[in-house]
Design a protein around this motif. Structure first.
Motif, mmCIF file in Angstrom:
data_model
loop_
_atom_site.group_PDB
_atom_site.id
_atom_site.type_symbol
_atom_site.label_atom_id
_atom_site.label_comp_id
_atom_site.label_asym_id
_atom_site.label_seq_id
_atom_site.Cartn_x
_atom_site.Cartn_y
_atom_site.Cartn_z
ATOM 1 N N ARG A 117 0.840 -1.201 0.000
ATOM 2 C CA ARG A 117 0.000 0.000 0.000
ATOM 3 C C ARG A 117 0.879 1.258 0.000
ATOM 4 O O ARG A 117 1.751 1.410 0.849
ATOM 5 N N PRO A 138 2.482 -3.502 -6.033
ATOM 6 C CA PRO A 138 1.468 -4.390 -5.431
ATOM 7 C C PRO A 138 1.075 -5.545 -6.349
ATOM 8 O O PRO A 138 0.942 -6.690 -5.885
ATOM 9 N N GLU A 139 0.887 -5.249 -7.656
ATOM 10 C CA GLU A 139 0.454 -6.304 -8.573
ATOM 11 C C GLU A 139 1.558 -7.335 -8.801
ATOM 12 O O GLU A 139 1.279 -8.528 -9.015
ATOM 13 N N ALA A 169 1.436 -9.706 -5.940
ATOM 14 C CA ALA A 169 0.344 -10.664 -6.132
ATOM 15 C C ALA A 169 0.755 -11.737 -7.132
ATOM 16 O O ALA A 169 0.492 -12.924 -6.928
ATOM 17 N N CYS A 170 1.414 -11.312 -8.201
ATOM 18 C CA CYS A 170 1.837 -12.270 -9.229
ATOM 19 C C CYS A 170 2.890 -13.230 -8.686
ATOM 20 O O CYS A 170 2.972 -14.381 -9.104
ATOM 21 N N PHE A 201 -8.331 -8.514 2.976
ATOM 22 C CA PHE A 201 -8.467 -7.198 3.605
ATOM 23 C C PHE A 201 -9.364 -7.230 4.841
ATOM 24 O O PHE A 201 -10.343 -7.966 4.898
ATOM 25 N N VAL A 253 -13.061 -3.280 -0.022
ATOM 26 C CA VAL A 253 -13.734 -2.114 -0.590
ATOM 27 C C VAL A 253 -14.798 -2.566 -1.597
ATOM 28 O O VAL A 253 -14.648 -3.579 -2.271
ATOM 29 N N PHE A 255 -13.744 -9.739 -12.760
ATOM 30 C CA PHE A 255 -12.555 -9.203 -12.095
ATOM 31 C C PHE A 255 -11.600 -10.324 -11.693
ATOM 32 O O PHE A 255 -10.394 -10.274 -11.941
ATOM 33 N N ILE A 296 -2.019 -13.395 -13.131
ATOM 34 C CA ILE A 296 -1.080 -14.162 -12.313
ATOM 35 C C ILE A 296 -0.555 -15.377 -13.090
ATOM 36 O O ILE A 296 0.651 -15.661 -13.095
ATOM 37 N N LEU A 327 -7.068 -17.732 -6.370
ATOM 38 C CA LEU A 327 -5.764 -17.218 -6.821
ATOM 39 C C LEU A 327 -4.601 -18.092 -6.348
ATOM 40 O O LEU A 327 -3.488 -17.966 -6.844
ATOM 41 N N GLU A 337 -8.291 3.476 -2.769
ATOM 42 C CA GLU A 337 -8.533 2.211 -2.084
ATOM 43 C C GLU A 337 -8.958 1.119 -3.072
ATOM 44 O O GLU A 337 -8.520 -0.022 -2.983
ATOM 45 N N GLN A 338 -9.829 1.517 -4.021
ATOM 46 C CA GLN A 338 -10.277 0.556 -5.030
ATOM 47 C C GLN A 338 -9.120 0.171 -5.953
ATOM 48 O O GLN A 338 -8.961 -0.996 -6.316
ATOM 49 N N PHE A 342 -5.981 0.120 -5.233
ATOM 50 C CA PHE A 342 -5.067 -0.768 -4.504
ATOM 51 C C PHE A 342 -5.638 -2.178 -4.404
ATOM 52 O O PHE A 342 -4.925 -3.166 -4.560
ATOM 53 N N TYR A 343 -6.918 -2.247 -4.150
ATOM 54 C CA TYR A 343 -7.575 -3.566 -4.043
ATOM 55 C C TYR A 343 -7.361 -4.369 -5.322
ATOM 56 O O TYR A 343 -6.966 -5.537 -5.290
ATOM 57 N N LEU A 344 -7.605 -3.726 -6.471
ATOM 58 C CA LEU A 344 -7.456 -4.433 -7.751
ATOM 59 C C LEU A 344 -6.003 -4.821 -7.998
ATOM 60 O O LEU A 344 -5.703 -5.923 -8.463
ATOM 61 N N ARG A 345 -5.100 -3.892 -7.685
ATOM 62 C CA ARG A 345 -3.671 -4.185 -7.915
ATOM 63 C C ARG A 345 -3.198 -5.303 -6.988
ATOM 64 O O ARG A 345 -2.388 -6.146 -7.379
ATOM 65 N N SER A 346 -3.719 -5.333 -5.770
ATOM 66 C CA SER A 346 -3.288 -6.362 -4.819
ATOM 67 C C SER A 346 -3.730 -7.758 -5.256
ATOM 68 O O SER A 346 -3.284 -8.753 -4.713
ATOM 69 N N ARG A 347 -4.638 -7.799 -6.261
ATOM 70 C CA ARG A 347 -5.075 -9.094 -6.784
ATOM 71 C C ARG A 347 -4.317 -9.480 -8.055
ATOM 72 O O ARG A 347 -4.594 -10.517 -8.647
ATOM 73 N N GLY A 348 -3.428 -8.574 -8.512
ATOM 74 C CA GLY A 348 -2.584 -8.949 -9.652
ATOM 75 C C GLY A 348 -2.794 -8.137 -10.925
ATOM 76 O O GLY A 348 -2.108 -8.364 -11.914
ATOM 77 N N LEU A 349 -3.743 -7.183 -10.903
ATOM 78 C CA LEU A 349 -3.951 -6.362 -12.100
ATOM 79 C C LEU A 349 -2.996 -5.178 -12.072
ATOM 80 O O LEU A 349 -2.888 -4.498 -11.046
ATOM 81 N N ASP A 350 -2.325 -4.891 -13.191
ATOM 82 C CA ASP A 350 -1.373 -3.778 -13.155
ATOM 83 C C ASP A 350 -2.132 -2.441 -13.119
ATOM 84 O O ASP A 350 -3.348 -2.392 -13.299
ATOM 85 N N ALA A 351 -1.373 -1.363 -12.869
ATOM 86 C CA ALA A 351 -2.004 -0.060 -12.619
ATOM 87 C C ALA A 351 -2.877 0.379 -13.801
ATOM 88 O O ALA A 351 -3.975 0.902 -13.611
ATOM 89 N N ARG A 356 -4.427 -1.481 -16.021
ATOM 90 C CA ARG A 356 -5.668 -2.260 -16.074
ATOM 91 C C ARG A 356 -6.595 -1.913 -14.919
ATOM 92 O O ARG A 356 -7.812 -1.890 -15.075
ATOM 93 N N PHE A 404 -10.316 -0.771 -15.332
ATOM 94 C CA PHE A 404 -11.409 -1.450 -14.625
ATOM 95 C C PHE A 404 -12.306 -0.445 -13.897
ATOM 96 O O PHE A 404 -13.523 -0.530 -13.948
ATOM 97 N N LEU A 405 -11.657 0.492 -13.212
ATOM 98 C CA LEU A 405 -12.456 1.414 -12.392
ATOM 99 C C LEU A 405 -13.227 2.412 -13.235
ATOM 100 O O LEU A 405 -14.379 2.723 -12.916
#
Lengths: 255, 452
Positions: free
Chosen positions: A53, A75-76, A79-80, A87, A91, A101, A109, A165, B398-399, B401-410, B412, B416-417
């Motif tokens: 973050r 961050p991505e 994850a990869c 969380f 959100v 999604f 990944i 995942l 926040e949204q 970061f949530y998407l990126r934390s799942r593996g989508l690059d900035a 994308r 998405f948003l």
């Protein structure tokens, strides 16, 4: 080689005061660790820092993840590489279907791992099996990510995503908060199903209750940004019985 | 008029150039219509165009649009124009044949039956000229009943200057499964000036009728054109109308639209407007809930970039009791684009149990983009529920970061948003095939507006 190796980690909110003050933690593959601590001890900061973050800043120390410098990764990329954060407050994202999604995330990944992308049919099959694991209704498929979900549904959705995942290391940030006993059991069953010799799990929690269901191999007590005591699952029971106060007399908190 | 001519000779002369010449009339004008036009012309010459000193036009300056010189394009020219490759391409670009839609083509306000499909059973579709010849009573009874020249200069000018229009009448109880697709093209032939077109539409739904209408505003040429459409729609008792409008004109062209809808008892309106093109776009939408238990849903989405300006002005006039209304307008603005949303909700005395919800949301993708959102609630009844909310800001961190934390690059995650934000509005379109077509258009446009 350890799966996760945190050495002397100092971090805090960007421009704010330091919250983690020299944290050390090693997690090996196959282990379940629990971090417990009172409010404000730095539990959630640790989870957010591990996930990358941007509102947090690491001032010193190192975090190695599977031999890679985790702090260098976006961050991505984390994850990869196989890091997953469940969380504390997932959100809501109106307008994005959970399935679309998650399919995109999984395929990002898989691509990173050099695996072929899953087609819609195979993905749907996988998704449905994981939803069943978390006892989620099929109607969640068409709903937007977390939108209008109850607290319990959001937490189940987090663990469901984790199951899809298939991470190397899962960090569960207060996954038990806001859950009634039935939901707690469902979520715990989901987590336990994911225990594996090649996977590490870090459970961050305020209460011992969750650890009745997800029994940890190691328990650590976080206080003022550093781990002041480590033990096995019995430490959690002792904390439940005696609170956090006795630890302070045993080992005064660092300033 | 004499007095005004003395007081403001220059202004009147400059407004005179917008008046049609008698010999240009493309249709037989009966006495009732001649009188209506005369009154509108007088009103226009007296009031002129609105300026930024008028409260309702404070944030949309039309001066640069009306100071320009425009040509006009009559029916014969429009028909010739329709065979030009550019026009053929523009018409194909909005092909909705997947939806089995009935295509109705307007070029510069002229109805072109040669390019249009046959109306489905229960629906009468006619150009105004033909409707007058056929003595359609609804045309005479309804034209100009909602769109009053007093509202503003553009409405007055349209009434004074339109030379054809589209009349659509749905028989009571008719529920054609095919949607109507009005393709309204504003086009001019280089090297002439851009066109000033005054398309006029009249829709009448008999009781218990049901209709879906998509209107695509397209086209433009090398010089800037201005389209000034006025639509009046009457929804009979327990009838339902879904109106979807797409403004995807060229970036140099402008569009000032005034749409009026009147709902009878238990009638239903579902409206959606997508703004993607144009220099200055203004959509005035006035809806009067004129019977108990009528329901109106007004939604909109604007995707703007460059120096585009999009202004959505809506009025929900709750004239009767037990009427719900829902309103959601969304904007995504990049570069120096500017947006305006003004949502007026008027609850008249006696309109008890009104339940009205208004929401306006905007995402600013650049520091220079601006959005101005104003609710205006006027409530003269005591047992009502009216809520409004407005948010404007960058994408939610926040949204992201949530998407990126799942593996989508900035990139994308951004895509998405922005898409999610848009989809929330698109998903409120009822007609499935139209919703899919609009969705496709939005996806394409987002690549231009928010390339990530």
């Amino acid at each position: 080689m350890a799966l996760l190796e945190i050495k002397d980690l100092h971090a805090g909110v960007v421009g704010g005061k330091e919250i983690l003050r020299g944290l050390n933690l090693t997690i090996n593959a196959g282990e379940v660790h629990a971090i417990m601590g009172p409010n404000g001890s730095g539990k959630s900061t640790l989870a957010q820092v591990l996930a990358g973050r941007e509102t947090y800043e690491v001032t010193s120390g190192s975090v190695m993840f599977d031999g890679k410098d985790l702090l260098e990764l976006a961050p991505e990329e984390r994850a990869c590489e196989g890091l997953f954060l469940a969380f504390q407050y997932p959100v809501e994202i109106p307008g994005v279907s959970t399935s679309y999604f998650l399919k995109s995330a999984l395929n990002a990944i898989r691509k990173h791992r050099g695996e072929s992308e899953l087609d819609a049919m195979d993905f749907l099959k996988l998704l449905k099996s994981k939803m069943k694991l978390l006892e989620m209704d099929q109607s969640f498929l068409g709903r937007s990510v977390n939108e209008g979900f109850s607290g319990g549904e959001k937490k189940r959705n987090e663990i469901m995503q984790m199951a899809v995942l298939n991470p190397r290391l899962a960090v569960l940030d207060e996954t038990d908060s806001g859950l009634d006993i039935d939901a707690l059991k469902i979520v715990s069953n989901g987590v336990n199903a994911l225990r594996a010799p090649d996977r590490g799990i870090l459970v961050v929690t305020h209460y011992q209750r969750l650890l009745d269901y997800i029994v940890p191999d190691f328990v650590h007590v976080l206080r003022n940004g550093r781990i002041i005591k480590s033990g096995d699952k019995n430490l959690a029971l002792e904390l439940e019985a005696r609170g956090y106060g006795w630890l302070e007399q045993e080992q005064p908190a660092a300033v | 008029m004499t007095v005004l001519a003395v007081e403001k000779p220059e202004r009147t002369r400059s407004l005179d150039r917008f008046m049609p010449q008698p010999h240009q009339a493309a249709m037989q004008v009966p006495a009732w219509l001649a009188a209506l036009r005369q009154a509108a012309a007088e009103r226009f010459l007296q009031a002129g165009f609105p300026t930024i000193h008028d409260e309702e036009w404070r944030l949309t300056n039309v001066a640069p649009l009306v100071e320009r010189s425009y040509g006009s394009c009559k029916r014969q020219e429009a028909l010739a124009t329709a065979r030009e490759p550019a026009v053929v391409a523009a018409l194909k670009a909005v092909d909705l044949s997947d939806a089995n839609a009935v295509r109705l083509v307007l070029i510069n306000g002229n109805f072109i039956p040669e390019l249009s499909s046959a109306a489905p059973a229960g629906v009468t579709v006619r150009g105004f000229g033909e409707a007058i010849k056929a003595g359609e009573p609804a045309l005479r009874n309804l034209l100009g009943k909602l769109a009053l020249p007093e509202h503003h200069g553009f409405v007055a000018l349209n009434a004074a200057a339109f030379d054809d229009g589209l009349f659509i009448d749905v028989a009571p109880g008719s529920t054609p499964s095919q949607p109507l697709h009005i393709v309204a093209l504003t086009h001019h032939v280089a090297p002439h000036d851009g066109v000033l077109a005054h398309p006029r539409l009249l829709l009448n739904l008999g009781h218990h009728a049901k209709l879906t209408v998509l209107t695509s505003w397209v086209g433009g040429g090398a010089s800037p054109s201005l389209t000034n459409p006025v639509m009046e729609a009457f929804i009979g008792q327990a009838a339902a109308l879904e109106l979807v409008k797409v403004v995807s004109i060229n970036d140099g062209d402008s569009h000032i639209a005034s749409d009026y809808v009147q709902l009878a008892d238990a009638a239903n309106l579902r409206s959606f407007v997508l703004n993607t093109g144009g220099a200055v776009v203004r959509n005035n939408l006035s809806t009067v809930l004129d019977g108990p238990a009528a329901e109106a849903t007004l939604n909109g989405l604007s995707l703007s970039r460059g120096c585009q300006h999009v202004d959505n002005h809506t009025l929900l006039d709750h004239a009767r009791e037990h009427c719900p209304s829902h309103e959601l307008y969304k904007s995504i603005l990049a570069d120096q684009a500017s947006g305006v949303f003004k949502g007026r909700i008027l609850v008249r005395p006696g309109a008890q149990k009104t339940d009205s919800k208004q929401t306006s949301k905007a995402i600013l993708l650049s520091d220079e983009a601006t959005m101005n959102s104003q609710p205006q609630l006027e409530i003269y009844a005591d047992d009502v529920k009216c809520t409004h909310g407005s948010t404007t800001g960058p994408l939610n961190d926040e949204q992201l970061f949530y998407l990126r934390s799942r593996g989508l690059d900035a990139t994308r995650a951004h895509a998405f948003l922005t898409y999610a934000f848009a989809a929330d509005a698109i998903n409120r379109i009822s007609h499935e095939a139209i919703r899919a077509a609009i969705n496709q258009r939005v996806v394409e446009r987002l690549h231009e507006v928010a390339p990530g």
